[in-house]
Enzyme design. Structure first.
Site, short mmCIF file in Angstrom:
data_model
loop_
_atom_site.label_atom_id
_atom_site.label_comp_id
_atom_site.label_asym_id
_atom_site.label_seq_id
_atom_site.Cartn_x
_atom_site.Cartn_y
_atom_site.Cartn_z
N LYS A 53 0.84 -1.21 0.00
CA LYS A 53 0.00 0.00 0.00
C LYS A 53 0.87 1.26 0.00
O LYS A 53 0.58 2.23 -0.68
CB LYS A 53 -0.94 -0.01 1.22
N GLN A 97 -5.11 -2.35 9.31
CA GLN A 97 -4.89 -3.60 8.57
C GLN A 97 -5.49 -4.77 9.35
O GLN A 97 -5.23 -4.95 10.53
CB GLN A 97 -3.38 -3.80 8.36
N ASP A 120 -11.19 2.62 3.99
CA ASP A 120 -11.50 1.23 3.63
C ASP A 120 -13.00 0.97 3.50
O ASP A 120 -13.41 -0.11 3.10
CB ASP A 120 -11.01 0.33 4.78
N1 LIG Z 1 -8.10 -3.14 6.40
C1 LIG Z 1 -8.11 -4.12 5.50
N2 LIG Z 1 -7.60 -5.30 5.79
C2 LIG Z 1 -7.63 -6.28 4.86
C3 LIG Z 1 -8.15 -6.04 3.57
C4 LIG Z 1 -8.70 -4.77 3.31
O1 LIG Z 1 -9.22 -4.49 2.19
N3 LIG Z 1 -8.65 -3.82 4.29
N4 LIG Z 1 -8.04 -7.01 2.59
C5 LIG Z 1 -7.17 -8.15 2.80
C6 LIG Z 1 -5.71 -7.93 2.54
N5 LIG Z 1 -5.35 -6.95 1.50
C7 LIG Z 1 -5.46 -5.63 1.79
O2 LIG Z 1 -5.35 -5.18 2.86
C8 LIG Z 1 -4.68 -7.34 0.31
C9 LIG Z 1 -4.67 -8.65 -0.10
C10 LIG Z 1 -3.93 -9.02 -1.23
C11 LIG Z 1 -3.20 -8.08 -1.92
C12 LIG Z 1 -2.33 -8.43 -3.07
O3 LIG Z 1 -1.91 -7.57 -3.82
N6 LIG Z 1 -1.97 -9.70 -3.22
C13 LIG Z 1 -1.04 -10.13 -4.23
C14 LIG Z 1 -0.16 -11.19 -3.62
C15 LIG Z 1 0.79 -10.58 -2.63
C16 LIG Z 1 1.33 -11.62 -1.65
O4 LIG Z 1 0.55 -12.09 -0.82
O5 LIG Z 1 2.50 -11.90 -1.71
C17 LIG Z 1 -1.82 -10.70 -5.41
O6 LIG Z 1 -2.94 -11.16 -5.20
O7 LIG Z 1 -1.26 -10.70 -6.50
C18 LIG Z 1 -3.24 -6.79 -1.52
C19 LIG Z 1 -3.98 -6.41 -0.41
C20 LIG Z 1 -7.29 -8.59 4.25
N7 LIG Z 1 -7.09 -7.49 5.13
#
Ligand SMILES: Nc1nc2c(c(=O)[nH]1)N[C@@H](CN(C=O)c1ccc(C(=O)N[C@@H](CCC(=O)O)C(=O)O)cc1)CN2
Length: 294
Positions: A53, A97, A120
């Site tokens: 982020k 988070q 969020d």
């Molecule tokens: N406050 C929040 N917590 C969480 C959220 C949210 O939207 N707000 N969502 C998820 C986690 N998340 C963001 O926070 C999130 C998940 C996955 C990715 C991402 O880019 N994943 C990559 C792989 C990266 C890796 O794991 O190595 C991909 O899918 O290509 C970004 C953000 C739970 N918590």
């Protein structure tokens, strides 16, 4: 048949390019959008997402501030950090988070966020506005993963209106708000929200034109559960350790064979995850734009 890939990396990059122009326009009016993150503990997934982020913010020209508390932080420590973020004049928007380490009441913490700083869309006021379908001046931020899923489908021209959507998983960040979003006027899908006590999950999924899997059970969704041509979005992710190399590997909820039955498939990683991050940036920019209008 091989499914068309719903490429989250490319789509997120397109969105970031669009946001750069809007951020430049904001800066020319003296508004610098900013995002703070509050991370508690050292869950490896959460650390990766938070780091991502901040990288995204730097990439598009959004200011960012990172508050990290140790895993030993008490709920009083977390409450104090939230209070500071609410009171800070520099911080215009922030996220907590999730998940928080065991022992913290997530809902209680989310409720302490100043709703006008909730980047969020997870504060009850903003979720309530999603329930009420409030648009226009009072438009509130949408939760990032549901917004990212809908945006990905839209940008690949996957029809949504009148379609049957089956969401697997009823978690706060994906399943619950996604059901509300898909049934909003304008999207007009028919949604079945399934969960661990759903009877005949395979039968439910077989009826779907759009399947969203967000449970974190590796390869739960099998090829013979999928209606030929359906759009499948693989959201849940599990970090597994390769027993041979000892290296960590990411596995989604959808079995790879689904690619030979589905019409569209978002991979995991590189599908909805990058869209989640792009939608967070979009929420921050929209909030800054609204502050100019206020
Ligand atoms: N406050 C929040 N917590 C969480 C959220 C949210 O939207 N707000 N969502 C998820 C986690 N998340 C963001 O926070 C999130 C998940 C996955 C990715 C991402 O880019 N994943 C990559 C792989 C990266 C890796 O794991 O190595 C991909 O899918 O290509 C970004 C953000 C739970 N918590």
């Amino acid at each position: 048949m091989t499914a068309i890939t719903l490429d989250g990396v490319k789509t997120a990059s397109d969105i970031k390019a669009e946001l750069r122009g809007r951020i430049a326009a904001l800066r020319s009016h003296g508004v610098v959008p900013g995002l703070a993150t509050l991370l508690v503990g050292n869950d490896p997934g959460s650390e990766t997402y938070v780091a991502g982020k901040h990288r995204d913010c730097a990439e598009v020209g959004i200011g960012s501030l990172r508050i990290d508390l140790p895993g030993s932080a008490t709920s009083a420590d977390v409450r104090a950090a939230i209070k500071d973020l609410n009171n800070s004049r520099e911080v215009t928007g922030y996220i907590i988070q999730l998940p928080l380490p065991v022992g913290h009441n997530e809902n209680a913490m989310l409720e302490l966020i100043d709703p006008s700083k909730d980047a969020d869309g997870l504060h009850p006021t903003n979720l309530g506005r999603l329930v009420l379908g409030i648009e226009g001046e009072l438009r509130s931020p949408l939760p990032c993963t549901p917004a990212g899923i809908v945006e990905l489908l839209r940008r690949y021209d996957v029809p949504i209106v009148g379609k049957k959507v089956v969401v697997v998983g009823r978690g706060l960040t994906v399943g619950r708000p996604l059901g509300l979003l898909f049934t909003r006027k304008g999207l007009d899908a028919t949604v079945t929200l399934t969960h661990s006590r759903t009877v005949d999950l395979a039968g439910e999924v077989r009826r779907a034109d759009i399947v969203v899997a967000a449970v974190g059970v590796p390869h739960l969704i099998q090829a013979d559960w999928i209606k030929p041509g359906a759009a499948v979005l693989d959201v849940g992710i599990t970090r597994v350790q390769d027993p041979l190399t000892g290296k960590g590997r990411l596995t989604g909820d959808v079995h790879p064979d689904v690619a030979s039955v589905a019409g569209h498939l978002s991979p995991n990683p590189r599908g909805v995850g990058p869209m989640t991050r792009a939608m967070l940036l979009s929420n921050v920019v929209k909030a800054a734009e609204q502050s100019l209008l206020a």
